[in-house]
Design an enzyme around this catalytic site. Structure first.
Site, PDB file in Angstrom:
ATOM      1  CE  LYS A   1      -3.130   2.481   2.917  1.00  0.00           C
ATOM      2  NZ  LYS A   1      -3.971   2.549   4.092  1.00  0.00           N
TER       3      LYS A   1
ATOM      4  N   GLY B   1      -8.431   8.774  10.581  1.00  0.00           N
ATOM      5  CA  GLY B   1      -8.798   8.620  11.685  1.00  0.00           C
ATOM      6  C   GLY B   1      -9.958   9.663  12.328  1.00  0.00           C
TER       7      GLY B   1
ATOM      8  CB  ALA C   1      -8.732   7.125   4.986  1.00  0.00           C
ATOM      9  N   GLY C   2     -11.200   7.101   6.931  1.00  0.00           N
ATOM     10  CA  GLY C   2     -12.514   7.976   7.403  1.00  0.00           C
ATOM     11  C   GLY C   2     -13.679   7.235   7.497  1.00  0.00           C
TER      12      GLY C   2
ATOM     13  CG  ASN D   1      -6.762   0.829  11.702  1.00  0.00           C
ATOM     14  OD1 ASN D   1      -6.734   0.371  12.768  1.00  0.00           O
ATOM     15  ND2 ASN D   1      -5.235   0.949  11.317  1.00  0.00           N
TER      16      ASN D   1
END
Lengths: 374, 103, 259
Positions: free
Chosen positions: C99, C160, C186-187, C208
């Protein structure tokens, strides 16, 4: 990898069946979606969509206005030559047909250009038959170079060429190429194209890929409606367009829907599309690809064109002559023994422009400028 | 304290250089008592090691001969298959990395 | 089944390993999520720390749970650094998947598109299966496709932030135009965000923070697992779509009756 690889995965009969098994629910689902997929396009061109024509037309009109504003681009086709080495059973220029063959010489070309410029056109489409000896790449290139100072947009509709040839023409000022597969039904295609280079189905099919790789600004695709089942051929056009948009994503696209017309040779279409169905097809294309240019030619009657314009058309020809030398000499206009097909809308450009304005649209003569490219 | 005579040291050095061409560059051997050492860094930490020393031996010494790590000498990655044979030179900067938690 | 490069995944939920309070919890959550692709960062080995084995419990169960590793180049600020990091990762973990994550901005961790494109071109040529983390820029996605990436990973909102799909309209365009798998990364702050991404036609999502910082990460992981399955199923079943409020205008097709 070209469209040919994708095409070989498509099954004509399966597509045809899928189209005919679409239901009202499928149509409604498509009508309520934005960003339609190919399956939803099939619903819109199916028999099940016929009762929804008005709804399709309303949405098509809205999408077109949103994207293109209230304008309509005008262009004129200029037939440079009707000489042809192919036998295409449906075409007036077919090798076997006893018509007078003519290719414009440069001084004749100048006269045509003068006449055309007087009418106000700035976008021009150059058309020829396929006769590489007479109207080969170098002839076309000379014509483009000669026309470049007079027209802001030059497109061609000629035989398929190699990528390097396209690049050479682009360097001379070529903006767009229209190449219609005629029919995507391979064996039907074989029966219509009996002689000449046009017999090569694959080479023709891969033309759009060569154009995409050459980096041309605009590519026109379409089928000649009537050569085979019009719905399935249209489904193929849509699949072709889908592939091209994803692969050559920097390119603009144009769709055309020429309907088979009577011409020298008395050819009868296998599949007949009614006026209503043609409207359905136009709206289906618009809903499927809101950004594609939709082009309507003078094959259609004045009444039909005027009413269909606001529904989704973005560009049209006006006052077309489908034989070489048709503009400079008004007497030649209507000279049937030179024509490719019969025109049904013979109005002069000013009359067409008035009709466009009457529909609340603005006729646009020039929409392109070579400022910083070549 | 017995010190090695100059000629013996020279002989030792020549033989070392002959048999370990990898460490031909920057051969700056120090004498510490009776032993020769090399100055290297591992993850920016300075360290003294005894030549000849292979990558594998170094990792063993550091107690980090394990799976899931990668090693570079002077920013050149040395693959695991070469760890046994690759000998370090004086002044080498070794980077030792492993996977860790992180999105 | 989802195919990316030469691998096949039966789960469309990818997970990250960061921010968990301990490595056993991380392992339990990831396994509960059913995820088959897990991303992790690289760091220098701490020579003084002998017991540093955060990923140990996870890697021990790698085969058992079909966990594929996706090392990321987080920490790299330039294409050269990312290429170097990718090579180290390939060496360390034995996988050609990487990645590409280049965020020189430490505040919002937004990706650098120029360095990313450069790194992806180099890494693709070196045989890596490259999955770049980028802003939801449709043109950038096509450029990355041209240099041979295995998938694209546009962000929903900053890493995050848990703000969900702020880039929704652009993700839609990317999904429409892409010829490679699209993984929203993400997000994604809640299972409903994940379901929405899948309903839109995304091929997978990477989650995550939302799992790691939940009060009960294992339960949250299961919720995400269910959401991704539901969203994908809805997409395949053909969502009804919202009706368009067309502006009423006079009938447009009545003329056909007169023809």
């Amino acid at each position: 990898m070209t469209f040919l690889d994708h095409f070989n995965q498509l099954q004509w009969d399966e597509l045809k069946m899928t189209i005919h098994s679409q239901t009202a629910a499928d149509v409604e689902n498509a009508l309520h979606s934005t960003r339609l997929n190919h399956q939803q396009f099939l619903a819109l061109i199916s028999p099940a969509a016929e009762p929804y024509l008005e709804a399709m037309a309303q949405k098509s009109r809205q999408l077109t206005r949103q994207r293109f504003g209230n304008t309509l681009q005008l262009f004129i086709p200029l037939y440079l030559s009707n000489k042809c080495t192919n036998i295409c059973t449906y075409c007036g220029f077919s090798l076997g047909n006893k018509i007078r063959r003519k290719t414009l010489k440069m001084d004749e070309l100048d006269q045509e250009v003068a006449a055309i410029k007087k009418m106000g056109f700035d976008h021009i489409l150059l058309v020829t038959g396929e006769a590489p000896g007479t109207v080969g790449v170098s002839y076309i290139k000379s014509v483009i170079e000669r026309l470049r100072p007079h027209f802001s947009h030059i497109s061609i509709e000629i035989q398929p060429l190699d990528q390097e040839d396209y690049q050479s023409l682009m360097a001379a000022g070529l903006d767009a190429v229209l190449v219609y597969q005629e029919t995507y039904h391979r064996s039907a295609y074989e029966q219509y194209h009996l002689r000449g280079s046009k017999m090569n189905f694959n080479y023709r099919l891969e033309t759009a890929d060569r154009l995409g790789r050459a980096g041309i600004d605009k590519i026109g695709v379409g089928a000649l409606i009537g050569l085979e089942d019009w719905r399935t051929d249209s489904a193929m056009v849509a699949a072709h367009l889908d592939y091209l948009e994803k692969t050559y994503w920097r390119t603009r696209y144009s769709i055309s829907f020429p309907r088979l017309r009577p011409c020298e040779g008395d050819f009868q279409p296998v599949s007949v599309i009614s006026d209503r169905q043609l409207v359905q097809l136009i709206c289906a294309y618009r809903l499927f690809k809101p950004e594609a240019e939709l082009s309507l030619s003078t094959r259609e009657s004045a009444t039909f064109r005027d009413n269909v314009l606001p529904l989704g058309i973005t560009t049209m020809s006006a006052y077309s002559s489908t034989h070489p030398g048709g503009y400079a000499d008004d007497n030649i206009l209507g000279n049937e023994d030179l024509e490719q097909f019969t025109i049904d809308d013979n109005r002069r450009p000013e009359a067409v422009a008035d009709a466009i304005r009457a529909k609340g649209l603005e006729p646009v003569w020039k929409d392109w400028s070579h400022c910083f490219s070549h | 304290m017995k010190s090695i005579s100059l000629s013996a040291a020279t002989r030792l050095r020549r033989s070392f250089v002959k048999h370990h061409p990898d460490s031909l560059e920057s051969c700056q051997l120090k004498r510490t008592g009776t032993k020769l050492t090399m100055q290297i860094t591992v993850n920016n930490q300075p360290m003294a090691v005894e030549p000849p020393i292979s990558v594998e031996a170094l990792l063993q010494q550091l107690n980090h001969l394990e799976k899931g790590i990668a090693l570079a000498v002077n920013s050149k990655i040395i693959s695991r298959s070469r760890w046994e044979s690759y000998l370090l030179s004086d002044g080498d900067h070794i980077t030792l990395i492993k996977a860790t938690a992180g999105g | 089944m989802l195919e990316i490069a030469d691998k096949t995944f039966s789960s469309r939920l990818f997970t990250g390993t960061g921010k968990f309070s301990n490595s056993q919890l991380m392992t339990d959550a990831i396994i509960a999520s059913g995820s088959e692709l897990v991303t992790m960062a690289l760091k220098r080995v701490d020579l003084n720390e002998q017991q540093d084995n955060i990923l140990g419990p996870l890697l021990d169960r790698q085969l058992e749970h079909n966990l594929n590793l996706l090392p990321n180049t987080s920490g790299a600020r330039t294409a050269d650094e990312a290429v170097y990091a990718a090579q180290l990762a390939r060496e360390a973990l034995g996988t050609h998947f990487v990645k590409v994550e280049i965020h020189p901005d430490p505040k919002y961790l937004l990706p650098d598109p120029i360095e990313t494109l450069k790194a992806c071109e180099t890494l693709s040529a070196m045989g890596f299966a490259v999955m770049p983390y980028i802003h939801a820029d449709p043109v950038l996605c096509k450029r990355l496709e041209e240099v041979g990436v295995a998938a694209v990973m546009p962000l929903g909102s900053p890493i995050g932030s848990n703000l969900g799909l702020k880039t929704k309209e652009f993700i839609q365009i990317i999904i429409e135009q892409s010829s490679v798998p699209v993984v929203i990364d993400a997000g994604i702050g809640s299972p409903s965000d994940a379901a929405l991404a899948m309903e839109m036609g995304a091929d997978a999502v990477l989650v995550n923070s939302a799992i790691a910082v939940a009060r009960d990460p294992v339960q949250m992981a299961i919720a995400f697992k269910d959401a991704v399955i539901a969203g994908r199923r809805a997409y395949q079943a053909g969502l009804g779509g919202r009706s368009l409020q067309a502006q009423a205008s006079s009938p447009l097709t009545a003329f056909l009756d007169d023809l």
